[in-house]
Design a protein around this motif. Structure first.
Motif, PDB file in Angstrom:
ATOM      1  N   LEU A   1       0.311   4.869  -1.837  1.00  0.00           N
ATOM      2  CA  LEU A   1       0.036   6.100  -1.083  1.00  0.00           C
ATOM      3  C   LEU A   1       1.142   7.126  -1.304  1.00  0.00           C
ATOM      4  CD1 LEU A   1      -1.251   4.549   2.287  1.00  0.00           C
ATOM      5  CD2 LEU A   1      -2.612   5.460   0.398  1.00  0.00           C
TER       6      LEU A   1
ATOM      7  N   LEU B   1       0.814  -1.218   0.000  1.00  0.00           N
ATOM      8  CA  LEU B   1       0.000   0.000   0.000  1.00  0.00           C
ATOM      9  C   LEU B   1       0.848   1.269   0.000  1.00  0.00           C
ATOM     10  CD1 LEU B   1      -2.983   0.969   0.210  1.00  0.00           C
ATOM     11  CD2 LEU B   1      -2.703   0.944   2.682  1.00  0.00           C
TER      12      LEU B   1
ATOM     13  N   LEU C   1      -4.988   6.701   8.664  1.00  0.00           N
ATOM     14  CA  LEU C   1      -5.530   6.190   7.390  1.00  0.00           C
ATOM     15  C   LEU C   1      -6.185   4.841   7.673  1.00  0.00           C
ATOM     16  CD1 LEU C   1      -2.437   6.748   5.027  1.00  0.00           C
ATOM     17  CD2 LEU C   1      -4.344   8.289   5.344  1.00  0.00           C
ATOM     18  N   PHE C   2      -7.319   4.615   7.044  1.00  0.00           N
ATOM     19  CA  PHE C   2      -8.024   3.330   7.219  1.00  0.00           C
ATOM     20  C   PHE C   2      -8.088   2.636   5.854  1.00  0.00           C
ATOM     21  CE2 PHE C   2     -10.307   6.722   9.663  1.00  0.00           C
ATOM     22  CZ  PHE C   2      -9.604   6.558  10.840  1.00  0.00           C
ATOM     23  N   ASN C   3      -7.415   1.542   5.784  1.00  0.00           N
ATOM     24  CA  ASN C   3      -7.427   0.782   4.521  1.00  0.00           C
ATOM     25  C   ASN C   3      -8.396  -0.389   4.678  1.00  0.00           C
ATOM     26  OD1 ASN C   3      -5.832  -1.738   2.930  1.00  0.00           O
ATOM     27  ND2 ASN C   3      -6.187   0.132   1.787  1.00  0.00           N
TER      28      ASN C   3
ATOM     29  N   ARG D   1     -10.288  -5.846  -3.847  1.00  0.00           N
ATOM     30  CA  ARG D   1      -9.522  -4.600  -3.890  1.00  0.00           C
ATOM     31  C   ARG D   1      -9.803  -3.804  -2.615  1.00  0.00           C
ATOM     32  NH1 ARG D   1      -8.868  -1.539  -9.314  1.00  0.00           N
ATOM     33  NH2 ARG D   1      -7.028  -0.891  -8.142  1.00  0.00           N
ATOM     34  N   SER D   2      -9.187  -2.653  -2.517  1.00  0.00           N
ATOM     35  CA  SER D   2      -9.327  -1.905  -1.259  1.00  0.00           C
ATOM     36  C   SER D   2      -9.506  -0.419  -1.498  1.00  0.00           C
ATOM     37  CB  SER D   2      -8.112  -2.166  -0.365  1.00  0.00           C
ATOM     38  OG  SER D   2      -6.979  -1.519  -0.889  1.00  0.00           O
ATOM     39  N   ILE D   3      -9.931   0.248  -0.447  1.00  0.00           N
ATOM     40  CA  ILE D   3     -10.079   1.710  -0.463  1.00  0.00           C
ATOM     41  C   ILE D   3      -9.384   2.234   0.793  1.00  0.00           C
ATOM     42  CG2 ILE D   3     -12.339   1.638   0.741  1.00  0.00           C
ATOM     43  CD1 ILE D   3     -13.128   4.105  -0.974  1.00  0.00           C
ATOM     44  N   THR D   4      -8.853   3.420   0.699  1.00  0.00           N
ATOM     45  CA  THR D   4      -8.214   4.027   1.876  1.00  0.00           C
ATOM     46  C   THR D   4      -8.954   5.316   2.228  1.00  0.00           C
ATOM     47  OG1 THR D   4      -6.077   3.083   1.268  1.00  0.00           O
ATOM     48  CG2 THR D   4      -6.049   4.929   2.815  1.00  0.00           C
ATOM     49  N   ILE D   5      -9.307   5.422   3.490  1.00  0.00           N
ATOM     50  CA  ILE D   5      -9.963   6.642   3.977  1.00  0.00           C
ATOM     51  C   ILE D   5      -9.012   7.271   4.997  1.00  0.00           C
ATOM     52  CG2 ILE D   5     -11.985   7.583   5.193  1.00  0.00           C
ATOM     53  CD1 ILE D   5     -13.528   5.080   4.166  1.00  0.00           C
ATOM     54  N   GLY D   6      -8.780   8.543   4.865  1.00  0.00           N
ATOM     55  CA  GLY D   6      -7.853   9.196   5.783  1.00  0.00           C
ATOM     56  C   GLY D   6      -8.327  10.576   6.185  1.00  0.00           C
ATOM     57  N   GLY D   7      -7.695  11.090   7.166  1.00  0.00           N
ATOM     58  CA  GLY D   7      -8.020  12.468   7.548  1.00  0.00           C
ATOM     59  C   GLY D   7      -7.886  12.798   9.025  1.00  0.00           C
TER      60      GLY D   7
END
Lengths: 151, 156
Positions: free
Chosen positions: A57, A53, A143-145, A128-134
């Motif tokens: 990123l 990842l 970050l949350f993968n 597959r994956s998604i990453t949420i961050g903030g």
């Protein structure tokens, strides 16, 4: 001899029908893996479990350090909530609301002290994956993968 | 008008010439021909016709080059054996075990192919349908290489 050959044909057809992804029927359970990552501009470091990842990123963010804080693997059925506790009194709730062979529809919510700070509904491709961050954390960000794999 | 024999007709004389009668009849006609000029003429005519036919046929047969005929036949057989049509014919010939083996091979190869298929990375990994909450700003990004979807939000 003919009988053996017939058996081979029947078994081959059965394997082909069962294992061919185009013909496989969609399962009702999705293996959902959540990785909680701390990204910062501290000393260069990439967790060995994040090598796949981090490269991705790194093409978007300028962080030099990616540390895996926590990871959780859950087998979730349709509309079954998966909760992951996060640092800073936060929690992540991930719920598959529709599972098909190719895509998984997720309802994702991030809560802080019980209040929803962010929510989204996504259509994630299988495997597959998604990453949420903030959210800010220490000298960096969380970050949350989230990845999904239909079982 | 031709004279005819009252004892034997032409058919019997013809059969006599072709040696198709029994030995007894053969003997009788043989004796009769000695005394009957009509039947004698007929039998001689038939013998001449028969000799002429045999002679003509043997001349035509001699014209045929049997050596080259054999070679030609062998050549044609060889051509058929090596020809495309023969190969096609062989492929579709009812050799059951070959058909079955082909079928199994196709299935195994397709199975391996499907199972070894890499994850489809064409297009974004996820589509964001909706967002809500108290975030002050939201960005949706996509990495260049593997089209990994990233949502970035700022807490209020």
């Amino acid at each position: 001899m003919i009988k053996i050959l017939n058996m081979i044909i029947i078994l081959s057809v059965a394997c082909w029908v069962c294992l061919s992804p185009n013909m496989a029927t969609a399962g009702d359970t999705v293996k959902t893996d959540v990785r909680i990552i701390h990204a910062s501009q501290g000393p260069s470091y990439i967790d060995s479990k994040l090598e796949d990842l981090a490269a991705e990123l790194g093409s978007v963010f300028k962080y030099t350090s990616y540390r895996l804080i926590k990871e959780k693997s859950m087998s979730l059925k349709n509309n079954q909530k998966g909760v992951v506790t996060l640092p800073g009194k936060r929690s992540l709730v991930v719920t598959p609301i529709r599972i098909s062979g190719e895509k998984i529809k997720y309802q994702i919510g991030i809560f802080k002290s019980g209040d929803k700070i962010f929510g989204t509904q996504i259509l994630l491709k299988n495997k597959r994956s998604i990453t949420i961050g903030g959210p800010k954390f220490k000298d960096g960000f969380l970050l949350f993968n989230i990845s999904g794999n239909v079982l | 008008m031709k004279k005819t024999c009252t004892t034997y007709d032409k058919k019997i004389i013809s059969e006599f010439v072709d040696n198709e009668l029994s030995s007894e009849e053969n003997k009788k006609i043989s004796e009769h021909i000695k005394t009957c000029p009509i039947c004698k003429n007929i039998s001689e005519e038939y013998i001449q016709m028969s000799n002429a036919f045999v002679q003509r046929t043997s001349i035509e047969v001699e014209k045929i080059n049997t050596g080259s005929l054999g070679e030609n036949v062998l050549k044609q057989i060889k051509r058929k054996e090596n020809g495309f049509s023969k190969k096609v014919f062989d492929y579709f010939s009812p050799k059951l075990y070959l058909k079955i083996a082909s079928l199994v091979a196709i299935m195994v190869v397709s199975l391996i192919y499907f199972q070894a298929q890499p994850v489809n990375i064409i297009g974004p990994s996820a589509i964001v349908n909706s967002v809500d909450g108290n975030a002050s700003s939201i960005m949706i990004l996509e990495t260049e290489k593997s089209k990994h979807t990233i949502i970035w939000f700022s807490e209020t």
